[in-house]
Design a protein around this motif. Structure first.
Motif, PDB file in Angstrom:
ATOM      1  N   GLU A 286      15.963 -34.902 -12.330  1.00  0.00           N
ATOM      2  CA  GLU A 286      15.434 -36.236 -12.048  1.00  0.00           C
ATOM      3  C   GLU A 286      14.919 -36.900 -13.322  1.00  0.00           C
ATOM      4  O   GLU A 286      15.122 -38.096 -13.543  1.00  0.00           O
ATOM      5  N   ILE A 288      15.901 -36.372 -16.394  1.00  0.00           N
ATOM      6  CA  ILE A 288      17.042 -36.756 -17.221  1.00  0.00           C
ATOM      7  C   ILE A 288      17.679 -38.028 -16.674  1.00  0.00           C
ATOM      8  O   ILE A 288      18.037 -38.948 -17.412  1.00  0.00           O
ATOM      9  N   GLY A 289      17.824 -38.091 -15.349  1.00  0.00           N
ATOM     10  CA  GLY A 289      18.411 -39.275 -14.718  1.00  0.00           C
ATOM     11  C   GLY A 289      17.603 -40.531 -14.956  1.00  0.00           C
ATOM     12  O   GLY A 289      18.152 -41.643 -15.030  1.00  0.00           O
ATOM     13  N   GLN A 290      16.286 -40.394 -15.079  1.00  0.00           N
ATOM     14  CA  GLN A 290      15.416 -41.537 -15.305  1.00  0.00           C
ATOM     15  C   GLN A 290      15.220 -41.844 -16.786  1.00  0.00           C
ATOM     16  O   GLN A 290      14.521 -42.794 -17.147  1.00  0.00           O
ATOM     17  N   GLY A 291      15.817 -41.015 -17.644  1.00  0.00           N
ATOM     18  CA  GLY A 291      15.659 -41.212 -19.078  1.00  0.00           C
ATOM     19  C   GLY A 291      14.266 -40.905 -19.557  1.00  0.00           C
ATOM     20  O   GLY A 291      13.845 -41.371 -20.627  1.00  0.00           O
ATOM     21  N   ALA A 292      13.542 -40.091 -18.785  1.00  0.00           N
ATOM     22  CA  ALA A 292      12.167 -39.736 -19.141  1.00  0.00           C
ATOM     23  C   ALA A 292      12.152 -38.385 -19.840  1.00  0.00           C
ATOM     24  O   ALA A 292      13.086 -37.590 -19.708  1.00  0.00           O
ATOM     25  N   PRO A 293      11.091 -38.095 -20.602  1.00  0.00           N
ATOM     26  CA  PRO A 293      10.979 -36.760 -21.218  1.00  0.00           C
ATOM     27  C   PRO A 293      11.050 -35.676 -20.152  1.00  0.00           C
ATOM     28  O   PRO A 293      10.465 -35.808 -19.072  1.00  0.00           O
ATOM     29  N   THR A 294      11.771 -34.619 -20.450  1.00  0.00           N
ATOM     30  CA  THR A 294      11.962 -33.561 -19.459  1.00  0.00           C
ATOM     31  C   THR A 294      10.904 -32.471 -19.536  1.00  0.00           C
ATOM     32  O   THR A 294      10.899 -31.567 -18.722  1.00  0.00           O
TER      33      THR A 294
END
Length: 503
Positions: A286, A288-294
């Motif tokens: 999720e 990665i899909g949102q372009g947020a730090p993992t």
């Protein structure tokens, strides 16, 4: 030699060659060279040699789809860091056949070794624990060694072109050609163009063997021995080991044999249980899909810390950190060993109580309880005396969660359960374990005893080196030993982590 490589070469993940037939291997060699030089339609010259034109498939378009070929051609031709001349790479039919014969003759050897008449070459890894006066990467060191059988030449340095091709043919997966570095080839050819004053479009030729040597990954290292004519291969193997021992004795330089052709960069280690990777997978997807730090493994805990014995905890940490299978296995075994005597006594105490007796815990040596227990049970002392196997069986019978063990193995290591059911070890015979069948109470106890026996059998084989007994061989058996580690690790973790805190 004009035919395309055999079906073995076409496999996406299998070996490029089975090394079973000279003609098949020769075709596979041509296939490897075609891939390396990017010319999948090489020409023959005077029925004596094969000619590859570097990057010819890119320039002419090799997919058959005009749109794709046009893009590939434009991208390649617009690339600055590339050779400008039309480089022809040649290899004679005789060289290909000679190498194919060597590889077929070396088929029964480890996949990282080749043998010729009076010569042996093997991949080694520098595991030197210091960096004092180490040789520069890519250099060769040549030793002349005098023995009772004559003079030998020992060379430590980059692998020969023959051995590099052997590695490529015997590796599997998409990384099978990763022993070569195409960018190193480009750099070499551009240097040659500058030295020779070659202009755009000029034609030049270079031998395939020379180019293969240039393309070798710089971290690869081989040990090559050449002896007197007719020397026995066993003598070459013995001298290779003797040389490495002498080198270590004099300088602490360790050249370890590499036996796994698909793990040339590092030695076999223990299988890893990165449990957060499984349980946080959706979170990472999720993010990665949102372009947020993992985030990263260990940036937060999924369970609360459990206070355990300090020494036991530190042994567990050392086992997790172990870089080699031997140290890892013994580290987890030490966690089990810590409570063995108490488990043996508790089991004996319950057995005596079930018979109507009362067994007192000795004030000094707990093992001396065997004498009183035998008397109370009316049996011979040797039937109940302490042995490490009995203690381990008592420990696992009382503490091992079979369902949790099976779930952990299945979740984190595909094939592990099947391996313990049918897998074998080359250095010792082990008990096979049926972890998936439904067992009644007696069957579960029997299975726990079998697990203990397998762990104990492996432990004895790797800690004892008596010539008269089955035993583990360092480096040679590391890959096999690594497969045994998940069993002893999960058993040790069940002693350390309370049941309600395990995943």
């Amino acid at each position: 030699m004009e035919d395309h490589p055999s079906e073995a070469k076409q496999s996406a993940f299998g070996q490029l060659s089975t090394l079973s037939d000279v003609q098949e291997v020769a075709e596979a060699i041509i296939g490897v060279l075609s891939d390396l030089f990017t010319d999948h339609e090489p020409k023959t010259e005077s029925e004596q040699r094969v000619l590859f034109v570097v990057s010819a498939s890119l320039e002419r378009g090799g997919t058959g789809v005009d749109e794709i070929d046009r893009v590939l051609r434009e991208e390649y031709l617009g690339f600055d860091e590339r050779p400008r001349a039309g480089w022809e790479v040649e290899i004679s039919f005789g060289e290909v056949v000679d190498l194919a014969q060597v590889l077929v003759a070396s088929k029964e050897r480890p996949a990282t070794q080749i043998a010729r008449s009076s010569a042996l070459e093997m991949i080694v890894r520098d595991e030197t624990p210091h960096s004092a006066l180490t040789a520069a990467t890519g250099t060769r060191t040549v030793h002349k060694v005098q023995t009772s059988g004559g003079e030998y030449t020992v060379t430590v340095g980059p692998p020969s072109a023959d051995l590099l091709l052997c590695l490529a043919l015997r590796r599997s997966g998409f990384e099978r050609l990763a022993v070569f570095d195409r960018q190193r080839m480009f750099g070499f050819l551009m240097e040659q163009e500058q030295q020779r004053g070659l202009a755009e479009g000029a034609t030049a030729r270079v031998s395939a063997r020379r180019l293969l040597n240039v393309m070798a990954q710089p971290e690869l290292l081989s040990l090559r021995l050449e002896g007197p004519r007719g020397v026995d291969r066993a003598e070459l193997e013995q001298l290779a080991t003797a040389f490495r021992v002498r080198l270590a004795y004099e300088s602490d330089v360790v050249l370890a044999p590499v036996l796994d052709v698909n793990r040339l960069d590092k030695s076999p280690s223990q299988p890893r249980f990165i449990r957060q990777l499984y349980f946080r997978a959706q979170e990472f997807v999720e993010a990665i899909g949102q372009g947020a730090p993992t985030g990263f493994m260990g940036d937060r805990l999924l369970g609360r810390p459990t206070v355990a014995d300090e020494e036991l905890s530190l042994r567990y940490l050392r086992a997790i950190a172990a870089s080699d299978p031997f140290a890892a296995f013994m580290g987890y075994y030490h966690v089990l060993e810590y409570q063995m005597e108490e488990a043996w006594f508790d089991s004996l105490h319950k057995r005596v109580a079930a018979a109507g007796g009362a067994l007192q815990r000795p004030a000094d040596d707990i093992r001396s309880a065997a004498s009183a227990a035998a008397r109370l049970l009316g049996i011979r002392e040797k039937e109940v005396r302490f042995t490490e196997l009995r203690a381990l069986q008592a420990l696992l019978e009382g503490r091992l969660d079979l369902q949790g063990l099976t779930a952990d193995l299945s979740r984190h290591h595909d094939g592990a359960v099947d391996y313990f059911a049918a897998g074998s070890l080359p250095f010792v015979e082990v008990q096979q374990l049926d972890l998936t069948s439904t067992h009644d109470s007696a069957g579960r106890m029997r299975l726990k005893g079998e697990i203990a026996r397998r762990i104990y059998t492996v432990r004895c084989a790797i800690t004892h080196s008596k010539a008269s007994s089955s035993r583990y061989s360092p480096y040679t058996d590391d890959l096999y030993l690594g497969r045994e580690i998940p069993l002893v690790r999960v058993a040790a973790e069940q002693l350390l982590i309370p049941a309600d805190q395990r995943f």
